[in-house]
Design a protein around this motif. Sequence first.
Motif, PDB file in Angstrom:
ATOM      1  N   TYR A 189       0.840  -1.191   0.000  1.00 14.48           N
ATOM      2  CA  TYR A 189       0.000   0.000   0.000  1.00 14.48           C
ATOM      3  C   TYR A 189       0.877   1.243   0.000  1.00 14.48           C
ATOM      4  CZ  TYR A 189      -3.594  -3.236   1.696  1.00 14.48           C
ATOM      5  OH  TYR A 189      -4.468  -4.283   1.845  1.00 14.48           O
ATOM      6  N   TRP A 212      -4.710   6.637   1.599  1.00 15.47           N
ATOM      7  CA  TRP A 212      -4.190   5.296   1.322  1.00 15.47           C
ATOM      8  C   TRP A 212      -4.688   4.802  -0.030  1.00 15.47           C
ATOM      9  CZ3 TRP A 212      -0.927   2.572   4.575  1.00 15.47           C
ATOM     10  CH2 TRP A 212      -0.695   3.158   5.826  1.00 15.47           C
ATOM     11  N   GLY A 254      -3.911  -0.873  -2.752  1.00 19.78           N
ATOM     12  CA  GLY A 254      -2.924  -1.940  -2.618  1.00 19.78           C
ATOM     13  C   GLY A 254      -2.657  -2.675  -3.920  1.00 19.78           C
TER      14      GLY A 254
END
Length: 125
Positions: free
Chosen positions: A95, A115, A118
């Motif tokens: 990530y 974030w 991923g």
Amino acid sequence: QVQLVESGGGLVQVGDFLRLSCTASTRTFSPYRMGWFRQAPGKEREFVAAITWSGVSLNYADSVKGRSTISRDNAKNTVYLQMNSLKPEDTAVYYCAAARTYRGSSSLERNYDYWGQGTQVTVSS
């Protein structure tokens, strides 16, 4: 709202290398710091590397130090993680994260504001 999109993951062999990329969607992007974290199956997410947007300060986890390089391209709103000599224990979802301002240690998840979703890295022996 800033969106971070990771790419570059995949299935590789032990000893191979990968370069992960993380690009921010917003045109005006100037975070204080960008970081990479990873989460292996059954384990907590852990810090991998971080870089200030100025490029002055870099930090690496001991597990990747010496075989990984974090870098950024401000013009492309992109941060990279080059990982060499990959090991099976590098298998994880990676990530990227962005911190708007300085709030302390670069290795703590709570000090990041945004974030990505991923990207999977699998190292096969």
